[in-house]
Design a protein around this motif. Structure first.
Motif, PDB file in Angstrom:
ATOM      1  N   GLY A  33       1.010  -1.288   0.140  1.00 40.72           N
ATOM      2  CA  GLY A  33       0.128  -0.030   0.127  1.00 40.72           C
ATOM      3  C   GLY A  33       0.782   1.102   0.030  1.00 40.72           C
ATOM      4  O   GLY A  33       0.529   2.325  -0.905  1.00 40.72           O
ATOM      5  N   ALA A  34       1.851   1.067   0.701  1.00 42.06           N
ATOM      6  CA  ALA A  34       3.122   2.329   0.933  1.00 42.06           C
ATOM      7  C   ALA A  34       3.580   2.677  -0.543  1.00 42.06           C
ATOM      8  O   ALA A  34       3.538   3.818  -1.127  1.00 42.06           O
ATOM      9  CB  ALA A  34       3.931   2.312   1.698  1.00 42.06           C
ATOM     10  N   ASP A  35       3.783   1.510  -1.049  1.00 43.00           N
ATOM     11  CA  ASP A  35       4.565   1.438  -2.508  1.00 43.00           C
ATOM     12  C   ASP A  35       3.442   1.924  -3.595  1.00 43.00           C
ATOM     13  O   ASP A  35       3.700   2.784  -4.549  1.00 43.00           O
ATOM     14  CB  ASP A  35       5.080   0.209  -3.118  1.00 43.00           C
ATOM     15  N   GLY A  46       5.911  12.298   0.777  1.00 44.56           N
ATOM     16  CA  GLY A  46       5.311  13.535   1.725  1.00 44.56           C
ATOM     17  C   GLY A  46       3.868  13.415   1.566  1.00 44.56           C
ATOM     18  O   GLY A  46       3.427  13.499   2.786  1.00 44.56           O
ATOM     19  N   VAL A  47       3.395  13.454   0.381  1.00 47.04           N
ATOM     20  CA  VAL A  47       1.874  13.535   0.462  1.00 47.04           C
ATOM     21  C   VAL A  47       1.290  12.215   1.149  1.00 47.04           C
ATOM     22  O   VAL A  47       0.166  12.466   1.979  1.00 47.04           O
ATOM     23  CB  VAL A  47       1.346  13.555  -0.769  1.00 47.04           C
ATOM     24  N   THR A  48       1.782  11.155   0.681  1.00 47.42           N
ATOM     25  CA  THR A  48       1.438   9.736   1.183  1.00 47.42           C
ATOM     26  C   THR A  48       1.538   9.737   2.849  1.00 47.42           C
ATOM     27  O   THR A  48       0.469   9.345   3.441  1.00 47.42           O
ATOM     28  CB  THR A  48       2.264   8.696   0.812  1.00 47.42           C
ATOM     29  N   GLY A  85       4.046   2.991   9.838  1.00 47.64           N
ATOM     30  CA  GLY A  85       5.239   2.439  10.092  1.00 47.64           C
ATOM     31  C   GLY A  85       6.180   2.060   8.692  1.00 47.64           C
ATOM     32  O   GLY A  85       7.546   2.241   8.976  1.00 47.64           O
ATOM     33  N   THR A  86       5.552   1.579   7.799  1.00 46.41           N
ATOM     34  CA  THR A  86       6.538   1.361   6.596  1.00 46.41           C
ATOM     35  C   THR A  86       6.940   2.852   6.177  1.00 46.41           C
ATOM     36  O   THR A  86       7.943   2.849   5.639  1.00 46.41           O
ATOM     37  CB  THR A  86       5.781   0.931   5.519  1.00 46.41           C
ATOM     38  N   LEU A  87       6.018   3.702   6.172  1.00 45.59           N
ATOM     39  CA  LEU A  87       6.723   5.227   5.763  1.00 45.59           C
ATOM     40  C   LEU A  87       7.389   5.508   6.439  1.00 45.59           C
ATOM     41  O   LEU A  87       8.484   6.411   6.021  1.00 45.59           O
ATOM     42  CB  LEU A  87       5.284   5.918   5.553  1.00 45.59           C
ATOM     43  N   ALA A  88       7.355   5.476   7.822  1.00 45.50           N
ATOM     44  CA  ALA A  88       8.468   5.838   8.730  1.00 45.50           C
ATOM     45  C   ALA A  88       9.728   5.503   8.505  1.00 45.50           C
ATOM     46  O   ALA A  88      10.636   6.367   8.772  1.00 45.50           O
ATOM     47  CB  ALA A  88       7.928   5.715  10.349  1.00 45.50           C
ATOM     48  N   THR A  93      15.271   5.995   5.239  1.00 45.12           N
ATOM     49  CA  THR A  93      16.189   5.622   4.603  1.00 45.12           C
ATOM     50  C   THR A  93      16.260   6.070   3.306  1.00 45.12           C
ATOM     51  O   THR A  93      17.385   6.271   2.777  1.00 45.12           O
ATOM     52  CB  THR A  93      15.987   4.008   4.559  1.00 45.12           C
ATOM     53  N   ASP A  94      15.064   6.200   2.819  1.00 44.83           N
ATOM     54  CA  ASP A  94      15.062   6.638   1.207  1.00 44.83           C
ATOM     55  C   ASP A  94      15.123   8.060   1.148  1.00 44.83           C
ATOM     56  O   ASP A  94      15.895   8.683  -0.092  1.00 44.83           O
ATOM     57  CB  ASP A  94      13.822   6.140   0.718  1.00 44.83           C
ATOM     58  N   VAL A  95      14.621   8.847   1.948  1.00 43.06           N
ATOM     59  CA  VAL A  95      14.594  10.282   2.046  1.00 43.06           C
ATOM     60  C   VAL A  95      15.580  10.981   2.742  1.00 43.06           C
ATOM     61  O   VAL A  95      16.483  11.966   2.057  1.00 43.06           O
ATOM     62  CB  VAL A  95      13.455  10.965   2.296  1.00 43.06           C
TER      63      VAL A  95
END
Length: 267
Positions: A33-35, A46-48, A85-88, A93-95
């Motif tokens: 879902g995050a992807d 950011g928007v997600t 939690g995935t986004l955090a 790591t990615d941003v």
């Protein structure tokens, strides 16, 4: 109101095999879902994060206002908190560019801190006594960190250590089975077993989600984030409908019994 009046019915479900299956599917939806939102639909991280954060806040308010366990409210929060939690983890790591080894360590320390403060305040970490607002707050804080920790740990094993999605899933499944063996054969503490399993099911579900959704060139099966997210969401909805049905079958006889007892009481 005194402490007895402030207490409510336990706010979390009974831990069964179906509970673990739905929890693992929610972690898969959290990953895909995050992807899907940030990548496939082009919302960006950011928007997600803002959208999911707002939805999670609304869901948590509804959950905290309830006086007893509600399958629909509970699992909506779990799915949203899985995405959060995935986004955090991905944001760090990615941003921000924090190495996966560091994020995994940081989330592990934060989780230990949550458990320590929870224990010092309440003298229990049992999920069978989530019957006050404070305990519920600790519970959801721990859940959020377990999802972030599981995401970071899964990415560390599958990407940084180059084990791949399939092998990573196998490793986490083996670890989960060892926890079950330790619990039911050697008497591992129930609270420790539960929270260890809760952390491990996150990277297991995430690795499974990546294996199904990611392109073949990247080590996945190439089904895509949209079909995988839809299929697992439908499975979760069906399971929650079952939980609601079973809860109704349990509660209804209790209500009838209480009503009959009240009718028999002398005026």
């Amino acid at each position: 109101m005194d402490s007895t009046q402030r207490r409510m019915l336990n706010k979390v479900p009974e831990v069964t095999l179906l509970f673990w299956l739905v929890k693992m599917m929610s972690t898969t939806v959290g990953e895909t879902g995050a992807d899907l939102l940030s990548g496939t639909l082009g919302w960006g991280m950011g928007v997600t994060t803002v959208v999911v954060g707002a939805l999670l806040a609304v869901a948590l308010v509804a959950q905290f206002r309830a006086r007893a366990y509600s399958p629909v409210r509970y699992w909506i929060v779990v799915v949203l908190i899985s995405v959060a939690g995935t986004l955090a983890s991905d944001m760090l790591t990615d941003v921000v560019g924090v190495p996966l080894g560091v994020t995994t360590t940081v989330f592990a320390v934060v989780l230990a801190a949550v458990f320590l403060i929870w224990w010092l305040q309440e003298r229990t970490l049992s999920i069978h006594s989530i019957d006050t607002p404070k305990r519920e707050a600790f519970y959801w804080a721990a859940i959020l960190v377990t999802f972030a920790l599981g995401t970071a740990g899964g990415d560390l094993l599958g990407e940084a250590l180059n084990l791949g999605y399939a092998l990573s899933a196998a490793v986490f499944l083996a670890a989960l089975l060892l926890v079950a063996l330790a619990r039911f054969t050697f008497g591992l503490n129930a609270v420790l077993a539960f929270w260890t399993a809760y952390v491990l099911t996150r990277p297991l579900g995430a690795s499974l989600g990546d294996l199904l959704s990611q392109p073949v060139a990247d080590g996945g099966l190439g089904f895509g984030t949209i079909p995988v997210s839809i299929v697992f969401t439908v499975c979760i909805v069906a399971a929650v409908a079952w939980f609601v049905r079973e809860q109704g079958r349990v509660v209804a006889p209790k209500v009838i019994t209480a009503s009959l007892a009240a009718d028999r009481m002398p005026a």
